[in-house]
Design a protein around this motif. Structure first.
Motif, PDB file in Angstrom:
ATOM      1  N   PHE A  97      46.358   3.087  23.822  1.00 31.13           N
ATOM      2  CA  PHE A  97      46.463   4.172  22.847  1.00 31.13           C
ATOM      3  C   PHE A  97      47.776   4.086  22.068  1.00 31.13           C
ATOM      4  O   PHE A  97      47.820   4.398  20.880  1.00 31.13           O
ATOM      5  CB  PHE A  97      46.352   5.543  23.531  1.00 31.13           C
ATOM      6  CG  PHE A  97      44.944   5.948  23.834  1.00 31.13           C
ATOM      7  CD1 PHE A  97      43.985   6.008  22.837  1.00 31.13           C
ATOM      8  CD2 PHE A  97      44.575   6.270  25.134  1.00 31.13           C
ATOM      9  CE1 PHE A  97      42.692   6.385  23.117  1.00 31.13           C
ATOM     10  CE2 PHE A  97      43.284   6.649  25.426  1.00 31.13           C
ATOM     11  CZ  PHE A  97      42.331   6.708  24.411  1.00 31.13           C
ATOM     12  N   GLY A  98      48.848   3.677  22.724  1.00 30.23           N
ATOM     13  CA  GLY A  98      50.115   3.515  22.018  1.00 30.23           C
ATOM     14  C   GLY A  98      50.059   2.386  21.017  1.00 30.23           C
ATOM     15  O   GLY A  98      50.659   2.463  19.939  1.00 30.23           O
ATOM     16  N   ALA A  99      49.309   1.327  21.332  1.00 35.20           N
ATOM     17  CA  ALA A  99      49.196   0.191  20.420  1.00 35.20           C
ATOM     18  C   ALA A  99      48.411   0.556  19.162  1.00 35.20           C
ATOM     19  O   ALA A  99      48.684   0.018  18.081  1.00 35.20           O
ATOM     20  CB  ALA A  99      48.533  -0.985  21.128  1.00 35.20           C
ATOM     21  N   ILE A 100      47.453   1.475  19.283  1.00 37.36           N
ATOM     22  CA  ILE A 100      46.695   1.885  18.093  1.00 37.36           C
ATOM     23  C   ILE A 100      47.281   3.151  17.470  1.00 37.36           C
ATOM     24  O   ILE A 100      46.663   3.783  16.631  1.00 37.36           O
ATOM     25  CB  ILE A 100      45.199   2.092  18.412  1.00 37.36           C
ATOM     26  CG1 ILE A 100      45.011   3.187  19.460  1.00 37.36           C
ATOM     27  CG2 ILE A 100      44.556   0.803  18.841  1.00 37.36           C
ATOM     28  CD1 ILE A 100      43.554   3.540  19.698  1.00 37.36           C
ATOM     29  N   GLU A 101      48.510   3.489  17.892  1.00 34.81           N
ATOM     30  CA  GLU A 101      49.303   4.584  17.351  1.00 34.81           C
ATOM     31  C   GLU A 101      48.667   5.947  17.548  1.00 34.81           C
ATOM     32  O   GLU A 101      48.764   6.823  16.692  1.00 34.81           O
ATOM     33  CB  GLU A 101      49.645   4.330  15.879  1.00 34.81           C
ATOM     34  CG  GLU A 101      50.488   3.089  15.696  1.00 34.81           C
ATOM     35  CD  GLU A 101      50.853   2.836  14.252  1.00 34.81           C
ATOM     36  OE1 GLU A 101      50.497   3.656  13.389  1.00 34.81           O
ATOM     37  OE2 GLU A 101      51.490   1.817  13.997  1.00 34.81           O
ATOM     38  N   VAL A 159      49.448  10.953  21.033  1.00 35.66           N
ATOM     39  CA  VAL A 159      49.066  12.148  21.792  1.00 35.66           C
ATOM     40  C   VAL A 159      48.206  11.745  22.984  1.00 35.66           C
ATOM     41  O   VAL A 159      48.437  12.192  24.118  1.00 35.66           O
ATOM     42  CB  VAL A 159      48.330  13.157  20.885  1.00 35.66           C
ATOM     43  CG1 VAL A 159      47.795  14.313  21.704  1.00 35.66           C
ATOM     44  CG2 VAL A 159      49.247  13.651  19.793  1.00 35.66           C
ATOM     45  N   MET A 160      47.223  10.907  22.769  1.00 36.39           N
ATOM     46  CA  MET A 160      46.375  10.468  23.879  1.00 36.39           C
ATOM     47  C   MET A 160      47.154   9.600  24.861  1.00 36.39           C
ATOM     48  O   MET A 160      46.915   9.651  26.073  1.00 36.39           O
ATOM     49  CB  MET A 160      45.153   9.704  23.359  1.00 36.39           C
ATOM     50  CG  MET A 160      44.086  10.595  22.769  1.00 36.39           C
ATOM     51  SD  MET A 160      43.520  11.875  23.903  1.00 36.39           S
ATOM     52  CE  MET A 160      42.758  10.915  25.172  1.00 36.39           C
ATOM     53  N   ALA A 161      48.108   8.818  24.343  1.00 38.02           N
ATOM     54  CA  ALA A 161      48.954   8.029  25.246  1.00 38.02           C
ATOM     55  C   ALA A 161      49.765   8.959  26.141  1.00 38.02           C
ATOM     56  O   ALA A 161      49.918   8.707  27.343  1.00 38.02           O
ATOM     57  CB  ALA A 161      49.880   7.114  24.448  1.00 38.02           C
ATOM     58  N   GLY A 162      50.254  10.061  25.569  1.00 40.55           N
ATOM     59  CA  GLY A 162      50.989  11.040  26.367  1.00 40.55           C
ATOM     60  C   GLY A 162      50.106  11.730  27.389  1.00 40.55           C
ATOM     61  O   GLY A 162      50.533  12.014  28.507  1.00 40.55           O
ATOM     62  N   VAL A 163      48.865  12.010  26.994  1.00 35.09           N
ATOM     63  CA  VAL A 163      47.936  12.639  27.935  1.00 35.09           C
ATOM     64  C   VAL A 163      47.622  11.688  29.085  1.00 35.09           C
ATOM     65  O   VAL A 163      47.511  12.107  30.242  1.00 35.09           O
ATOM     66  CB  VAL A 163      46.643  13.086  27.206  1.00 35.09           C
ATOM     67  CG1 VAL A 163      45.569  13.475  28.191  1.00 35.09           C
ATOM     68  CG2 VAL A 163      46.951  14.234  26.257  1.00 35.09           C
TER      69      VAL A 163
END
Length: 136
Positions: free
Chosen positions: A82-86, A89-93
């Motif tokens: 999720f961080g790679a596709i920017e 918020v989902m990366a944080g979740v």
């Protein structure tokens, strides 16, 4: 008459043990042999039951640790994706308190109120009307 507690000879009060011993001393040898064989078989069966319960508890502990490990690896992996596709918020979740609460639940098999509050707050962030904020 109420059935006596199991292993009352071993765990009873001192008077109960003395009374049981006095009752046993009057038994003929053949009856005493049968009674002791029965008691020995019961102790063996109780021991086997305790060992089976212990083995099952150990298996459950190992399965919980494996499940927590799988959840943690998949959570970190999905946060990286999720961080790679920017989609931060989902990366944080994926690295939020709800994931750690689930891992704690699998490892300790206990859920605290603080864990439930933390996972509820993370769920509220992503389920607000309008969804999570969009980062341009």
């Amino acid at each position: 008459m109420a059935e006596p507690e199991r292993d009352d000879l071993l765990r009873g009060s001192g008077e109960d043990v003395v009374a049981a011993m006095n009752a046993w001393k009057d038994l003929p040898a053949a009856h005493l042999k049968v009674a002791l064989n029965f008691w020995n078989e019961r102790m063996t069966a109780d021991h086997e039951l305790r060992m089976t319960k212990e083995r099952n508890r150990n298996r459950l502990d190992i399965m919980g640790m494996v499940a927590a490990f799988v959840i943690s690896i998949s959570s970190v992996g999905s946060a990286i994706i999720f961080g790679a596709i920017e989609n931060y918020v989902m990366a944080g979740v994926m690295l939020g308190p709800s994931v750690f609460a689930i891992m704690k639940l699998f490892i300790t098999r206990k859920a605290d109120k603080a864990d439930l509050k933390a996972s509820g707050s993370a769920l509220n962030v992503i389920s607000q009307p309008g969804g999570p904020p969009v980062i341009p």
